[in-house]
Design an enzyme around this catalytic site. Structure first.
Site, PDB file in Angstrom:
ATOM      1  N   SER A  34       0.693  -1.260   0.266  1.00 21.35           N
ATOM      2  CA  SER A  34      -0.090   0.038  -0.275  1.00 21.35           C
ATOM      3  C   SER A  34       1.157   1.233  -0.322  1.00 21.35           C
ATOM      4  O   SER A  34       0.684   2.621   0.059  1.00 21.35           O
ATOM      5  CB  SER A  34      -0.779  -0.014   0.895  1.00 21.35           C
ATOM      6  OG  SER A  34       0.489   0.221   2.207  1.00 21.35           O
ATOM      7  N   ASN A 120      -2.230  -2.595  13.408  1.00 23.16           N
ATOM      8  CA  ASN A 120      -3.433  -1.707  13.346  1.00 23.16           C
ATOM      9  C   ASN A 120      -3.729  -0.295  13.926  1.00 23.16           C
ATOM     10  O   ASN A 120      -4.499   0.414  13.893  1.00 23.16           O
ATOM     11  CB  ASN A 120      -4.016  -3.587  14.091  1.00 23.16           C
ATOM     12  CG  ASN A 120      -3.358  -4.880  13.073  1.00 23.16           C
ATOM     13  OD1 ASN A 120      -3.201  -4.726  11.797  1.00 23.16           O
ATOM     14  ND2 ASN A 120      -4.551  -5.427  13.755  1.00 23.16           N
ATOM     15  N   THR A 165     -39.033  27.094 -10.452  1.00 19.02           N
ATOM     16  CA  THR A 165     -39.315  25.902  -9.994  1.00 19.02           C
ATOM     17  C   THR A 165     -39.435  24.858 -10.666  1.00 19.02           C
ATOM     18  O   THR A 165     -39.978  25.788 -12.128  1.00 19.02           O
ATOM     19  CB  THR A 165     -39.863  25.583  -8.701  1.00 19.02           C
ATOM     20  OG1 THR A 165     -41.259  26.259  -9.358  1.00 19.02           O
ATOM     21  CG2 THR A 165     -40.053  27.201  -7.702  1.00 19.02           C
ATOM     22  N   HIS A 166     -39.370  23.454 -10.542  1.00 22.91           N
ATOM     23  CA  HIS A 166     -39.221  23.261 -11.798  1.00 22.91           C
ATOM     24  C   HIS A 166     -39.028  23.346 -13.988  1.00 22.91           C
ATOM     25  O   HIS A 166     -39.272  23.681 -14.073  1.00 22.91           O
ATOM     26  CB  HIS A 166     -40.810  22.849 -12.559  1.00 22.91           C
ATOM     27  CG  HIS A 166     -41.309  22.600 -10.941  1.00 22.91           C
ATOM     28  ND1 HIS A 166     -42.170  21.437 -10.527  1.00 22.91           N
ATOM     29  CD2 HIS A 166     -42.195  22.718  -9.718  1.00 22.91           C
ATOM     30  CE1 HIS A 166     -42.126  20.680  -9.276  1.00 22.91           C
ATOM     31  NE2 HIS A 166     -42.685  22.170  -9.127  1.00 22.91           N
ATOM     32  N   SER A 287     -12.786  25.116 -27.950  1.00 22.26           N
ATOM     33  CA  SER A 287     -13.115  24.448 -28.509  1.00 22.26           C
ATOM     34  C   SER A 287     -12.042  24.150 -30.054  1.00 22.26           C
ATOM     35  O   SER A 287     -11.685  24.990 -30.586  1.00 22.26           O
ATOM     36  CB  SER A 287     -14.360  24.016 -29.276  1.00 22.26           C
ATOM     37  OG  SER A 287     -14.013  23.746 -30.330  1.00 22.26           O
ATOM     38  N   LYS A 293     -16.384  29.087 -29.576  1.00 25.62           N
ATOM     39  CA  LYS A 293     -16.886  28.307 -28.370  1.00 25.62           C
ATOM     40  C   LYS A 293     -15.610  28.935 -26.846  1.00 25.62           C
ATOM     41  O   LYS A 293     -14.897  28.827 -27.279  1.00 25.62           O
ATOM     42  CB  LYS A 293     -16.561  26.877 -28.765  1.00 25.62           C
ATOM     43  CG  LYS A 293     -17.857  26.483 -28.819  1.00 25.62           C
ATOM     44  CD  LYS A 293     -18.871  26.323 -28.699  1.00 25.62           C
ATOM     45  CE  LYS A 293     -19.213  25.832 -27.126  1.00 25.62           C
ATOM     46  NZ  LYS A 293     -19.105  23.781 -27.370  1.00 25.62           N
ATOM     47  N   GLU A 300     -17.827  21.897 -15.027  1.00 31.88           N
ATOM     48  CA  GLU A 300     -18.196  20.877 -15.643  1.00 31.88           C
ATOM     49  C   GLU A 300     -17.477  19.747 -14.968  1.00 31.88           C
ATOM     50  O   GLU A 300     -17.461  18.732 -14.391  1.00 31.88           O
ATOM     51  CB  GLU A 300     -18.063  20.694 -17.123  1.00 31.88           C
ATOM     52  CG  GLU A 300     -19.013  21.663 -17.724  1.00 31.88           C
ATOM     53  CD  GLU A 300     -19.098  22.277 -18.951  1.00 31.88           C
ATOM     54  OE1 GLU A 300     -19.444  21.467 -20.034  1.00 31.88           O
ATOM     55  OE2 GLU A 300     -17.454  22.389 -19.773  1.00 31.88           O
ATOM     56  N   GLN A 332      -7.423  -1.361   4.555  1.00 36.61           N
ATOM     57  CA  GLN A 332      -5.930  -0.684   4.259  1.00 36.61           C
ATOM     58  C   GLN A 332      -7.073   0.782   2.890  1.00 36.61           C
ATOM     59  O   GLN A 332      -6.075   1.024   3.047  1.00 36.61           O
ATOM     60  CB  GLN A 332      -5.467  -2.008   3.086  1.00 36.61           C
ATOM     61  CG  GLN A 332      -4.498  -1.135   2.595  1.00 36.61           C
ATOM     62  CD  GLN A 332      -3.242  -1.973   2.705  1.00 36.61           C
ATOM     63  OE1 GLN A 332      -2.727  -2.374   3.640  1.00 36.61           O
ATOM     64  NE2 GLN A 332      -2.866  -2.701   1.110  1.00 36.61           N
ATOM     65  N   LYS A 335      -7.846   4.491   2.493  1.00 37.30           N
ATOM     66  CA  LYS A 335      -7.105   5.493   2.642  1.00 37.30           C
ATOM     67  C   LYS A 335      -7.338   5.857   1.072  1.00 37.30           C
ATOM     68  O   LYS A 335      -7.189   7.636   0.675  1.00 37.30           O
ATOM     69  CB  LYS A 335      -5.524   5.155   2.906  1.00 37.30           C
ATOM     70  CG  LYS A 335      -5.343   5.772   4.263  1.00 37.30           C
ATOM     71  CD  LYS A 335      -4.148   4.789   4.942  1.00 37.30           C
ATOM     72  CE  LYS A 335      -4.376   3.428   5.097  1.00 37.30           C
ATOM     73  NZ  LYS A 335      -4.324   2.966   5.133  1.00 37.30           N
TER      74      LYS A 335
HETATM   75  N1  ARG Z   1      -1.178  -1.802   5.002  1.00 39.23           N
HETATM   76  C1  ARG Z   1      -2.089  -1.808   6.442  1.00 39.23           C
HETATM   77  C2  ARG Z   1      -3.377  -0.459   6.246  1.00 39.23           C
HETATM   78  O1  ARG Z   1      -3.206   0.251   5.773  1.00 39.23           O
HETATM   79  C3  ARG Z   1      -1.146  -1.431   7.833  1.00 39.23           C
HETATM   80  C4  ARG Z   1      -2.119  -2.293   8.559  1.00 39.23           C
HETATM   81  C5  ARG Z   1      -1.709  -3.405   8.128  1.00 39.23           C
HETATM   82  N2  ARG Z   1      -1.781  -4.321   9.287  1.00 39.23           N
HETATM   83  C6  ARG Z   1      -1.781  -5.539   9.312  1.00 39.23           C
HETATM   84  N3  ARG Z   1      -2.473  -6.620  10.431  1.00 39.23           N
HETATM   85  N4  ARG Z   1      -1.298  -6.301   8.271  1.00 39.23           N
HETATM   86  O2  ARG Z   1      -3.855  -1.190   6.830  1.00 39.23           O
END
Ligand code: ARG
Length: 469
Positions: A34, A120, A165-166, A287, A293, A300, A332, A335
């Protein structure tokens, strides 16, 4: 053996692996990694690790010298990353990267830092810190757009335009009133961002993998030093809770929706058919084929990006709904969606602000769009003021509208004799009713479009931006 089962990076620095006889497959490494997404968390992760070293010292796991050695090492790692050092392909995630660099800086002492913590609780903590920061940055970007709205609204206070409206012409309004109808949704968004920030401000660190840290680390001290306002009450929930992420994504989806609706109004009003708005040069494009244009691309793109905000929220909620308790690797991907939402909004908000700032408003085109028929409600209200019930007044004016339509003229062009024939309560003062300005002036209710009401609305808008309300 195919190369999908061979060890991909024999020399990779890992935070795990002792119980595995063989190394991971390259295909697993690829899906598991990741770092491409979470690298940006490094400043927060270093801060968390520094605080964790102090906590381990308080728990008598580290000596003072060891704690200081780790802190110095983390500072050096931070300096390297700040100077542009990039991950290497075998870094699994940002935590592994920092651990590797810390080992490079201070050797074996680095191996003591991960005592009593898990990625974690670590990733939950750093993601929350990122979320708190993102909420503040988004709020600031919204404020910039709100300032532009107020500036433009000042110039539009006395301009009149149809309300719709509408998508049908309804009743005349001040153009400032229309524009400010987009201010308040953004104000609610700022409130939602503050709530999402608050939801993010509970510290999971100390939850370890799921059951809580086995060493007596002071969580309240960690909370204070990392800028959190509380500590999570349950370690299992602590590593699993992504409500804060969902709340931030909901706020983002609402911001996207509001920007989309503002953009849509401006795009329609900027069409030749309406002609209420003229776009400037800096946020539009031409354009490649049609030389005449001027396309409102920024608006948009803002409208289009709202779809992704919605997708990001849906994606996280769908991930969360089926998860068993505690941490699961599905998390994971939180993010990916969080970063996309914030990155996109931080591009789109300034673009919409810029596009709106350089719009000019064609108030004469707005006035031309105010037809006599739009005063039909005022005509009914006139009868009500003469003692007629609204139902009767509505029906009388409805018949007059039909008569005007059949004659191919505006309601306001019907001769007085026709009006008097329709209802005896009509008198000579009826001509005033067909003034759009008078129609607007009637609506001085709080939150209405009357001049005094719009003035105080503008003042209220300025006050909320100045933090006075
Ligand atoms: N890269 C992981 C995440 O973003 C970190 C946590 C990983 N935990 C594990 N038990 N492998 O969630």
């Amino acid at each position: 053996m195919t190369n999908t089962t061979t060890e991909s990076q024999p020399a990779a620095h890992r935070l795990w692996g002792g119980r595995f006889a063989a190394g991971p497959a390259a295909a697993f490494d690829a899906v598991n990694r990741s770092i491409g997404v979470d690298f940006r968390l490094w400043p927060f992760d270093i801060e968390v690790s520094r605080a964790w070293a102090t906590a381990l010292y308080h728990a008598d796991v580290l000596t003072l010298a060891e704690c200081e050695g780790i802190e110095r090492g983390l500072d050096a790692v931070g300096a390297r990353l700040h100077a542009g050092e990039q991950p290497i392909p075998s870094d699994e995630d940002v935590h592994t990267l920092i651990d590797r660099l810390l080992h490079e800086q201070i050797g074996e002492l680095a191996s003591k830092l991960h005592t009593g913590r898990s990625r974690n609780d670590q990733v939950a903590t750093t993601t929350r810190m990122w979320a708190m920061d993102a909420a503040v940055r988004l709020e600031a970007a919204i404020r910039e757009l709100q300032h532009v709205m107020i500036d433009q609204a000042h110039g539009l206070e006395t301009a009149l335009m149809p309300s719709y409206t509408h998508m049908q012409r309804a009743i005349p309004v001040s153009a400032a009133h229309w524009l400010l109808s987009h201010f308040w949704p953004l104000e609610r968004d700022r409130t939602r961002l503050r709530a999402a920030r608050h939801a993010s401000a509970a510290l999971p660190l100390g939850a370890a993998a799921a059951a809580g840290c086995a060493f007596p680390i002071p969580r309240v001290l960690l909370q204070g030093s990392l800028g959190f306002s509380s500590v999570t009450q349950n370690s299992i929930d602590g590593v699993a809770d992504r409500d804060f992420a969902a709340e931030l994504l909901f706020a983002a989806a609402m911001i996207g929706t509001h920007l989309s609706r503002l953009s849509e109004d401006l795009i329609i009003y900027g069409s030749s058919e309406f002609g209420f708005v003229r776009f400037g040069d800096s946020y539009t494009s031409g354009s490649s084929m049609m030389p005449q244009k001027r396309n409102p691309d920024a608006l948009e793109l803002a409208r289009g990006s709202a779809a992704r905000m919605l997708g990001n929220l849906t994606s996280l909620l769908a991930t969360l709904k089926g998860l068993p308790t505690s941490y699961n690797k599905d998390l994971q991907d939180d993010k990916r969606v969080l970063f996309d939402a914030a990155d996109t909004l931080l591009l789109v908000l300034p673009a919409v602000a810029g596009a709106l700032a350089e719009c000019s408003f064609e108030t004469s085109r707005m006035t031309q769009a105010l037809t006599g028929g739009m005063m039909a409600t005022d005509l009914a209200d006139y009868l009500v003021r003469k003692g007629v019930s609204f139902r009767e007044a509505h029906s009388t004016v409805g018949q007059l509208v039909r008569q005007a339509e059949e004659a191919g003229i505006e309601l306001s062009d019907l001769p007085g004799s026709v009006l008097v024939a329709a209802h005896s309560a009509f008198g000579p003062d009826i001509v005033d009713v067909f003034s759009a300005r008078r129609s607007v002036e009637q609506r001085e209710v709080d939150g209405g479009t009357g001049p005094a009401a719009v003035r105080s609305q503008l003042e209220a808008a300025q006050n909320v931006l100045a933090g006075r309300l």
